[in-house]
Design an enzyme around this catalytic site. Structure first.
Site, PDB file in Angstrom:
ATOM      1  N   HIS A  54       1.676   3.135  19.071  1.00 20.30           N
ATOM      2  CA  HIS A  54       0.479   2.362  18.783  1.00 20.30           C
ATOM      3  C   HIS A  54       0.884   1.082  18.057  1.00 20.30           C
ATOM      4  CE1 HIS A  54      -2.928   1.760  15.725  1.00 20.30           C
ATOM      5  NE2 HIS A  54      -3.399   1.300  16.879  1.00 20.30           N
ATOM      6  N   HIS A  98      -1.959  -8.234  14.861  1.00 20.09           N
ATOM      7  CA  HIS A  98      -2.750  -7.084  14.457  1.00 20.09           C
ATOM      8  C   HIS A  98      -4.021  -7.570  13.776  1.00 20.09           C
ATOM      9  CE1 HIS A  98      -2.596  -2.734  12.703  1.00 20.09           C
ATOM     10  NE2 HIS A  98      -3.656  -2.964  13.441  1.00 20.09           N
TER      11      HIS A  98
END
Length: 362
Positions: A54, A98
């Site tokens: 992930h 992110h």
């Protein structure tokens, strides 16, 4: 020109020999081991379980927004075969960030793909899957020049149709033999009529819930899909978060238990749940800090694939987990882990407007 009977027989024999030889070449398999196991060569992609990372690009120990300790080259070397990333348009360049590029910028997609290509060139018997979260809804055509510049289009699989059932995907052996060992899915804006190697995720894969903060909440309930979930491949999001300033962030302190083969909230337990609910294991298992558990995520994958797990040396955690067993002699380990945890949360604390003195942080 006249041909004798002898000439005709010789020519016919030569043609037959050439035909048989060509057929032998076409059916011969170059790869005898696929993704580490001979048993997987004859398996459809839709009948194999892959360990995935992930936010694979979000690497480091000094930022709360990181999900991995090691870069994708090490991840692939250790056995990860699905790499998930999040693409942003950063002033005209596709960057892997992110949430925002100001919080965590993992570099350009082109550099990332170049690393993937370099590793795959050195490991010709491996099939790798990419999953790109297209956070800014960029059209597929904007990704194409990046894939071309990284020289990965030639190794990218093109199915020719927009959605496939789990059983209709080619075998790992055929993907390797054909040199199309890289499969890339976009979570939105895929269009195979313009870019045939960028595949729509949710037409082909369904997912479980993500950003869970309760270790008891991992299940096999469909969270996102645009297809028939009874026949699609599927992915489980198996990473545990904690809430900091109301936002979910990776819980590295629980990573050993989260990635474990068995136990409450473990990867093995969620896979077992899916096998019970769906009658088959997940195709992809996304985890944070994959190396926690000393290879446990790869052991879970081997069991799901029905192959014998052979432990091998992999990277060791760069952060200390407070969930690891400890005694009074482990005080320094605990302190080190706490210090690194403070480093992880510092950027978010600053972003949230909570000011600490330098002496407090250090």
């Amino acid at each position: 020109m006249l041909f004798s009977t002898k000439n005709i027989v010789q020519v016919a024999a030569a043609l037959i020999f050439h035909s048989l030889n060509a057929r032998a070449v076409s059916v011969s398999r170059r790869a005898t081991v696929c993704n580490g196991y001979s048993e997987l060569c004859d398996r459809s992609l839709g009948n194999v379980t892959f360990v995935g990372t992930h936010d694979s690009y979000a690497v480091g120990v000094d930022n709360l927004a990181t999900n991995q300790d090691y870069d994708i080259t090490q991840q692939l070397t250790d056995g990860v075969r699905m790499l998930q990333s999040q693409a942003h348009n950063n002033s005209g360049t596709i960057e892997l960030c992110h949430t925002s590029c100001g919080l965590e910028d993992g570099g350009s997609l082109q550099d990332y793909l170049t690393k993937v290509k370099t590793w795959m060139d050195s490991n010709p018997d491996e099939v790798v899957v990419l999953l790109i979260v297209n956070i800014d809804d960029l059209p597929a055509t904007e990704f194409a020049p990046v894939f071309e510049a990284a020289n990965v289009t030639s190794i990218s699989y093109q199915p020719g149709i927009s959605n496939m059932t789990a059983s209709s995907w080619p075998t790992l052996g055929s993907l390797i033999d054909n040199g199309t060992r890289l499969l890339t899915f976009l979570d939105n804006s895929a269009d195979i009529t313009t870019v045939p190697y960028l595949l729509d995720e949710f037409s082909n894969i369904w997912e479980t819930a993500y950003d869970l903060t309760d270790q008891n909440a991992f299940d096999c309930t469909v969270n996102r899909s645009n297809g028939d979930t009874s026949t699609q491949m599927f992915l489980i999001n198996h990473f545990l978060d904690q809430l900091i300033l109301g936002e979910p962030v990776p819980d590295s302190a629980q990573a050993n238990e989260t990635n474990a083969v068995s136990g409450t909230g473990s990867l093995g337990a969620q896979v077992a749940t899916c096998q019970s609910v769906m009658g088959r294991p997940p195709n992809f298992m996304l985890v944070d800090f994959y190396e926690y558990g000393n290879g446990s995520v790869f052991e879970v994958a081997a069991a799901a694939n029905g192959v014998t797990y052979t432990a091998k040396a992999i990277a060791t955690p760069k952060t200390s987990s407070s969930s690891s067993s400890s005694s009074s002699n482990d005080a320094q380990t605990i302190l080190d882990g706490s210090f690194l945890h403070v480093l992880r949360i510092a950027p978010l604390i600053i972003t949230g407007g909570i000011v600490f003195g330098a002496s407090t942080l250090l």
